[in-house]
Design an enzyme around this catalytic site. Structure first.
Site, PDB file in Angstrom:
ATOM      1  N   LYS A  10     -48.692  50.345 110.753  1.00 16.32           N
ATOM      2  CA  LYS A  10     -48.337  49.900 112.282  1.00 16.32           C
ATOM      3  C   LYS A  10     -49.198  48.634 112.839  1.00 16.32           C
ATOM      4  O   LYS A  10     -50.199  48.255 112.108  1.00 16.32           O
ATOM      5  CB  LYS A  10     -48.520  51.253 113.030  1.00 16.32           C
ATOM      6  N   TYR A  50     -36.448  54.633 115.580  1.00 11.67           N
ATOM      7  CA  TYR A  50     -36.982  56.137 116.119  1.00 11.67           C
ATOM      8  C   TYR A  50     -36.281  56.927 116.949  1.00 11.67           C
ATOM      9  O   TYR A  50     -36.373  57.617 117.664  1.00 11.67           O
ATOM     10  CB  TYR A  50     -38.389  55.863 116.769  1.00 11.67           C
ATOM     11  N   PHE A  58     -42.953  60.734 124.589  1.00  7.95           N
ATOM     12  CA  PHE A  58     -43.734  59.603 124.135  1.00  7.95           C
ATOM     13  C   PHE A  58     -42.794  58.614 123.546  1.00  7.95           C
ATOM     14  O   PHE A  58     -43.210  57.589 123.259  1.00  7.95           O
ATOM     15  CB  PHE A  58     -44.684  60.035 123.026  1.00  7.95           C
ATOM     16  N   ARG A  86     -47.498  61.380 102.225  1.00  8.66           N
ATOM     17  CA  ARG A  86     -47.731  62.057 103.465  1.00  8.66           C
ATOM     18  C   ARG A  86     -49.217  62.695 103.292  1.00  8.66           C
ATOM     19  O   ARG A  86     -50.296  62.681 104.181  1.00  8.66           O
ATOM     20  CB  ARG A  86     -46.845  63.124 103.722  1.00  8.66           C
ATOM     21  N   THR A  92     -50.804  63.319 111.466  1.00  5.34           N
ATOM     22  CA  THR A  92     -50.316  62.637 112.366  1.00  5.34           C
ATOM     23  C   THR A  92     -51.112  62.461 113.476  1.00  5.34           C
ATOM     24  O   THR A  92     -51.560  61.239 113.775  1.00  5.34           O
ATOM     25  CB  THR A  92     -48.854  63.089 113.238  1.00  5.34           C
ATOM     26  N   ARG A 103     -55.271  57.975 108.012  1.00  2.00           N
ATOM     27  CA  ARG A 103     -55.575  58.192 109.244  1.00  2.00           C
ATOM     28  C   ARG A 103     -56.738  58.706 109.692  1.00  2.00           C
ATOM     29  O   ARG A 103     -57.266  58.233 110.871  1.00  2.00           O
ATOM     30  CB  ARG A 103     -54.156  59.225 109.895  1.00  2.00           C
ATOM     31  N   ASN A 113     -51.484  55.184 115.126  1.00  2.00           N
ATOM     32  CA  ASN A 113     -52.238  55.979 113.929  1.00  2.00           C
ATOM     33  C   ASN A 113     -51.880  55.269 112.693  1.00  2.00           C
ATOM     34  O   ASN A 113     -51.685  55.814 111.474  1.00  2.00           O
ATOM     35  CB  ASN A 113     -51.564  57.300 113.984  1.00  2.00           C
TER      36      ASN A 113
HETATM   37  P1  CMP Z   1     -44.555  58.641 112.997  1.00  3.78           P
HETATM   38  O1  CMP Z   1     -44.918  59.057 111.781  1.00  3.78           O
HETATM   39  O2  CMP Z   1     -44.433  57.045 113.341  1.00  3.78           O
HETATM   40  O3  CMP Z   1     -43.399  59.200 113.693  1.00  3.78           O
HETATM   41  C1  CMP Z   1     -43.243  59.442 115.175  1.00  3.78           C
HETATM   42  C2  CMP Z   1     -44.386  58.857 115.809  1.00  3.78           C
HETATM   43  O4  CMP Z   1     -44.544  59.411 117.389  1.00  3.78           O
HETATM   44  C3  CMP Z   1     -45.462  59.583 115.196  1.00  3.78           C
HETATM   45  O5  CMP Z   1     -45.799  58.855 113.882  1.00  3.78           O
HETATM   46  C4  CMP Z   1     -46.860  59.088 116.196  1.00  3.78           C
HETATM   47  O6  CMP Z   1     -47.516  58.151 116.040  1.00  3.78           O
HETATM   48  C5  CMP Z   1     -45.947  59.103 117.535  1.00  3.78           C
HETATM   49  N1  CMP Z   1     -46.369  60.275 118.460  1.00  3.78           N
HETATM   50  C6  CMP Z   1     -46.146  61.547 118.132  1.00  3.78           C
HETATM   51  N2  CMP Z   1     -46.648  62.485 119.090  1.00  3.78           N
HETATM   52  C7  CMP Z   1     -47.174  61.529 119.977  1.00  3.78           C
HETATM   53  C8  CMP Z   1     -47.788  61.710 121.275  1.00  3.78           C
HETATM   54  N3  CMP Z   1     -48.052  63.031 122.046  1.00  3.78           N
HETATM   55  N4  CMP Z   1     -48.058  60.518 121.974  1.00  3.78           N
HETATM   56  C9  CMP Z   1     -47.612  59.158 121.391  1.00  3.78           C
HETATM   57  N5  CMP Z   1     -47.294  59.351 120.278  1.00  3.78           N
HETATM   58  C10 CMP Z   1     -47.072  60.160 119.617  1.00  3.78           C
END
Ligand code: CMP
Length: 139
Positions: A10, A50, A58, A86, A92, A103, A113
């Protein structure tokens, strides 16, 4: 079984020049990079990628961040690649990620992240097809 998964480094990580460090963690864990491309995605591309999250609070923050700078989109191949990827990424939310995970080491927040990885075989296939043609993948 040998699987393929979709991985993305990212913008928070490309900004800090962590591309090589992150790819080394995947390679050291036995995953092989079989396709790779650096892309600065548009907001529209981020929204398409997405789309499953479009009703989440979010979504705007997520898609703006993902289109804010370069990412590295990749296909990783190996034994149980989806689950393995993973494990290497960690949770996450970096505050919940285990020691030694990408992470835990590098993520700045739940949104910024550092990496994304597919969560299941169906999403892996969809996410790979979103960014790559079959001929881009060289095993
Ligand atoms: P990713 O695996 O890229 O898939 C969806 C993304 O949404 C996740 O990683 C996070 O980076 C993001 N995400 C999830 N929860 C939140 C949150 N509460 N606020 C901002 N971003 C979020």
């Amino acid at each position: 079984a040998i699987e393929r998964t979709f991985s993305m480094i990212k913008p928070d990580a490309t900004r800090r020049n962590l591309t090589g460090a992150i790819i080394k963690m995947f390679e050291d864990a036995g995953l092989k990079v079989v396709a790779s491309r650096r892309v600065h995605m548009s907001l529209r591309e981020a929204e398409g990628f997405y789309a499953v999250h479009k009703d989440r609070p979010f979504f705007g923050e997520l898609t703006e961040f993902m289109s804010s700078g370069p990412t590295v989109v990749q296909v990783l191949e190996g034994e149980n690649a989806i689950a393995r990827n993973r494990e290497i990424m960690g949770a996450t939310n970096p505050s919940e990620a285990e020691d030694g995970t990408i992470r835990k080491l590098y993520a700045e927040s739940i949104g910024e992240n550092s990496v994304h990885g597919s969560d299941a075989p169906e999403t892996a296939a969809e996410e790979i097809a979103y960014w790559f043609a079959g001929t881009d993948i060289v095993g």
